[in-house]
Scaffold this active site. Structure first.
Site, short mmCIF file in Angstrom:
data_model
loop_
_atom_site.label_atom_id
_atom_site.label_comp_id
_atom_site.label_asym_id
_atom_site.label_seq_id
_atom_site.Cartn_x
_atom_site.Cartn_y
_atom_site.Cartn_z
N CYS A 122 0.82 -1.23 0.00
CA CYS A 122 0.00 0.00 0.00
C CYS A 122 0.85 1.28 0.00
O CYS A 122 0.32 2.37 -0.18
CB CYS A 122 -0.95 0.00 1.18
SG CYS A 122 -1.89 -1.52 1.32
N HIS A 258 -3.44 6.92 2.08
CA HIS A 258 -3.87 5.59 1.64
C HIS A 258 -5.25 5.31 2.21
O HIS A 258 -5.51 5.58 3.38
CB HIS A 258 -2.85 4.55 2.11
CG HIS A 258 -3.33 3.14 1.96
ND1 HIS A 258 -3.95 2.69 0.81
CD2 HIS A 258 -3.31 2.08 2.82
CE1 HIS A 258 -4.27 1.42 0.99
NE2 HIS A 258 -3.90 1.03 2.18
N ASN A 289 -10.47 -0.62 0.05
CA ASN A 289 -9.01 -0.49 0.10
C ASN A 289 -8.43 -1.19 -1.13
O ASN A 289 -8.51 -2.40 -1.25
CB ASN A 289 -8.51 -1.12 1.40
CG ASN A 289 -6.99 -1.11 1.54
OD1 ASN A 289 -6.27 -0.93 0.56
ND2 ASN A 289 -6.51 -1.31 2.74
C1 COA Z 1 -9.69 -4.80 10.69
C2 COA Z 1 -10.35 -3.77 11.60
C3 COA Z 1 -11.48 -3.09 10.86
C4 COA Z 1 -10.93 -4.50 12.80
O1 COA Z 1 -11.53 -3.53 13.63
P1 COA Z 1 -11.19 -3.47 15.17
O2 COA Z 1 -12.03 -2.40 15.72
O3 COA Z 1 -9.70 -3.33 15.32
O4 COA Z 1 -11.68 -4.87 15.65
P2 COA Z 1 -10.98 -5.91 16.65
O5 COA Z 1 -10.13 -6.86 15.86
O6 COA Z 1 -10.36 -5.18 17.81
O7 COA Z 1 -12.26 -6.67 17.15
C5 COA Z 1 -13.30 -6.01 17.87
C6 COA Z 1 -14.52 -6.90 17.89
O8 COA Z 1 -15.07 -7.02 16.57
C7 COA Z 1 -15.10 -8.39 16.15
N1 COA Z 1 -14.73 -8.45 14.75
C8 COA Z 1 -13.46 -8.46 14.23
N2 COA Z 1 -13.54 -8.45 12.87
C9 COA Z 1 -14.85 -8.45 12.55
C10 COA Z 1 -15.58 -8.42 11.33
N3 COA Z 1 -14.93 -8.40 10.15
N4 COA Z 1 -16.93 -8.38 11.37
C11 COA Z 1 -17.58 -8.39 12.55
N5 COA Z 1 -16.97 -8.42 13.74
C12 COA Z 1 -15.61 -8.43 13.75
C13 COA Z 1 -14.10 -9.10 17.02
O9 COA Z 1 -14.45 -10.46 17.20
C14 COA Z 1 -14.23 -8.33 18.33
O10 COA Z 1 -15.38 -8.78 19.03
P3 COA Z 1 -15.41 -8.80 20.66
O11 COA Z 1 -15.26 -7.36 21.07
O12 COA Z 1 -16.72 -9.40 20.93
O13 COA Z 1 -14.23 -9.65 21.04
C15 COA Z 1 -9.34 -2.71 12.10
O14 COA Z 1 -8.46 -3.28 13.01
C16 COA Z 1 -8.56 -2.08 10.99
O15 COA Z 1 -9.11 -1.48 10.09
N6 COA Z 1 -7.22 -2.13 11.09
C17 COA Z 1 -6.36 -1.50 10.15
C18 COA Z 1 -6.43 -2.31 8.95
C19 COA Z 1 -5.88 -1.71 7.75
O16 COA Z 1 -6.09 -0.58 7.49
N7 COA Z 1 -5.19 -2.55 6.99
C20 COA Z 1 -4.71 -2.25 5.76
C21 COA Z 1 -3.46 -1.48 5.88
S1 COA Z 1 -2.76 -1.34 4.36
#
Ligand code: COA
Length: 333
Positions: A122, A258, A289
């Site tokens: 990215c 990004h 993305n």
């Molecule tokens: C992936 C992302 C959206 C997940 O969101 P988050 O708020 O960090 O979520 P978490 O992994 O902390 O999980 C929080 C809760 O949501 C749940 N969860 C995780 N992914 C899920 C999904 N896709 N759909 C529904 N629920 C989800 C988890 O089980 C957790 O539940 P709990 O609170 O009951 O345990 C986020 O971490 C993100 O965008 N990170 C950056 C990613 C990125 O930009 N990557 C590309 C870079 S180039």
């Protein structure tokens, strides 16, 4: 000792024209929420994504590159034969080798120019701009085509909750040309190799070769780690790029990070203390993305919807798998 002859140092560099390929199939959150036990509401709230675009089976990375490139060359007022080099940032071209860029020279009819791919995920588009800027200023080339192109739909697992639901397909292209005025500031770029596995493929291709029961590799990430890194380190990198450019946040017309997650975009903008008038790219809501394509796609959209931004300065920052990052200020074409 005789003295070696080198390329005559060139002039400044600037982005002359831009082009885009947007994938034809619109995929809603409801379309993909089932297999990951998620919902439209959760995906909107946590990522800001409403739809993403994905290409049809018969459209490959090269097809996307060709469409975006032809538009970028035309909007630069150039012809394919004026292009001196092609850099394609992609992690989803179908072959290890040869490169997508070499094949594109033939499709575009550029002649036998240097052409190569880079793997910086990215951050790849900003790496490509950094390379093109250096090549033009060194006098090595006058017009360099830089493309970010990804068909991420080929490396997703519909049951993966970590990253697949945010990904889309697309390509964005620009032409970096010599110019009397500086149009690209010093690139701030780097890597954090100790976090190499934070965003990664599930298997190596040789694992698949050696064990036919191994599923085809797909992408995974440690989302919360990436989120924190992108926000904290990303803000520092963006501030450094702005400082290196010699302009202030108040001189910016646009901020084009990004398109990874709307919450990351908002947090970066907050930490940069951007003035109200700075337009923030939010293409992610509709296009998801698209990795290295996301910044040029977001830029193309801003310029189409708000043509008055043309000629203004934009701060752009890419970050992703590696982990790697790259940022610079550019003058919008
Ligand atoms: C992936 C992302 C959206 C997940 O969101 P988050 O708020 O960090 O979520 P978490 O992994 O902390 O999980 C929080 C809760 O949501 C749940 N969860 C995780 N992914 C899920 C999904 N896709 N759909 C529904 N629920 C989800 C988890 O089980 C957790 O539940 P709990 O609170 O009951 O345990 C986020 O971490 C993100 O965008 N990170 C950056 C990613 C990125 O930009 N990557 C590309 C870079 S180039």
């Amino acid at each position: 000792m005789p003295t070696l002859k080198t390329a005559e140092p060139g002039s400044f560099s600037t982005i002359m024209g831009i082009g885009a390929y947007r994938a034809e199939n619109l995929v809603t959150n409801d379309d993909i929420a089932g297999p990951i036990n998620s919902s439209d509401e959760w995906i909107r709230q946590r990522t800001g994504i409403i739809t993403r675009r994905r290409a049809s089976k018969d459209v490959g990375v090269l097809d996307m590159c060709e469409e975006a490139a032809l538009e970028a060359i035309a909007s630069s007022g150039l012809k394919p034969e004026d292009i001196g080099g092609i850099i394609i940032s992609t992690v989803t071209f179908e072959y290890f080798t040869p490169s997508a860029a070499a094949a594109l020279t033939d499709r575009l009819g550029t002649g036998h120019i240097p052409a190569w791919d880079i793997s910086a995920a990215c951050a790849g588009y900003c790496y490509g701009i950094g390379q093109a800027d250096a090549l033009v200023r060194s006098g090595a080339m006058d017009n360099v085509l830089v493309i970010g192109a990804e068909k991420l739909s080929e490396v997703i697992d519909p049951e993966d909750r970590s990253i697949s639901f945010i990904l889309g397909d697309g390509a964005g292209a620009v032409v970096v040309s010599s110019s009397d005025e500086p149009g690209i500031s010093k690139t701030v770029w780097g890597s954090k190799g100790e976090n190499w596995s934070t965003i990664r493929m599930t298997e190596s291709l040789y694992d698949v070769r050696d064990d036919r029961d191994t599923p085809f590799p797909t992408l995974r990430q440690d989302g919360p780690t990436v989120f924190r890194w992108a926000v904290w380190d990303g803000a520092e990198v963006a501030k450094e790029a702005l400082a290196e450019s010699g302009i202030e946040a108040s001189d910016l017309a646009a901020f084009i990070p990004h398109q990874a997650n709307m919450r990351i975009i908002d947090e970066l903008a907050k930490q940069l203390k951007l003035p109200e008038h700075v337009v923030i790219a939010r293409d992610i809501a509709d296009n998801g993305n698209t990795s290295s394509a996301s910044i040029p796609l977001a830029t193309e959209r801003l310029l189409r919807e708000q043509p008055e931004l043309s000629g203004g300065f934009a701060l752009q920052i890419g970050f992703g798998a590696g982990l790697v990052f790259g940022a610079q200020v550019i003058r919008l074409p």
